[in-house]
Design a protein around this motif. Sequence first.
Motif: not given
Length: 293
Positions: A171-172, A175, A178-179
């Motif tokens: 999950a980290g 993210l 995604e960024r």
Amino acid sequence: MATARTDDGVNLYYEEAGSGTPLVFVHEFGGNYWSWEPQISFFARRYRCVTFAARGFPPSDVPSDVALYSQARAAADIGCILDAIGAEKAHLVGLSMGGFAVLHAGLSFPERLLSICAAGTGYGAEKSHEAYFQGVSEEVARQFEEKGAPAFAPTYAEGASRVQFQEKDPAGWALFAERLAKHSSLGAANTMRGVQAKRPSLYDLEEGFKAMQVPTLVVAGDEDDHCLQPGIFLKKTIPACGLAILPKTGHTTNLEEPALFNHLLAEFLAQVEHGTWRRRDPRARPDQIMRTR
């Protein structure tokens, strides 16, 4: 929105949290001011934490001229941030591209630095890989230009020293990817060409590092292969330098192992502030295995 204006007219976005001694975080190519969230939430309890977006990384300005991007400029931009927040001196923490920037700040204006933590710092420094690094930097720049950040980010985010983060914290890592996809394609390409591909090898700066008296901590993941030997070089060259190797860890040490990174950094800062992070004891001779007389 808080911004610092550089002497060449670029606006740098920055954020602050906490109070006390300034602690400035400088991000890597794959990150931005948000890259330090696990550190800001921890260290803002006792420090005035500052994180900023490098030139080419929105919401900072994205100059279209690649000539406005360089390693020297990246270091000078840190000085502009210190001026903007009214800090005479500060602790600096940088990862990868940011690690190079904080080390160059230490060479350029050591009188303004309380300490340096350089993590994941070494890509392109190895003399045997200089040509390869310059070539792959140009290819990455071209991919950002032609495909754009949204399309190329998933590829970049699965590099050989980033899959460790993906395995440990899906999950980290998601993210992070995604960024990364929100990078400015122009800013990424210009940063790759102007900063990454053209920065001098750390080994070419040996005399400067030997003279640098700033307390320094170097951090590397043991699976971040191209930072290991440069990390050892920095440890052996900078007089007051410590080296921490994180096990089973890749490039993005502060996000991949935030608790361990925060612990190491907190202990380093505490020793610096108590005057106990000193130069290497001259009796610790590297040419001696056992003392016989």
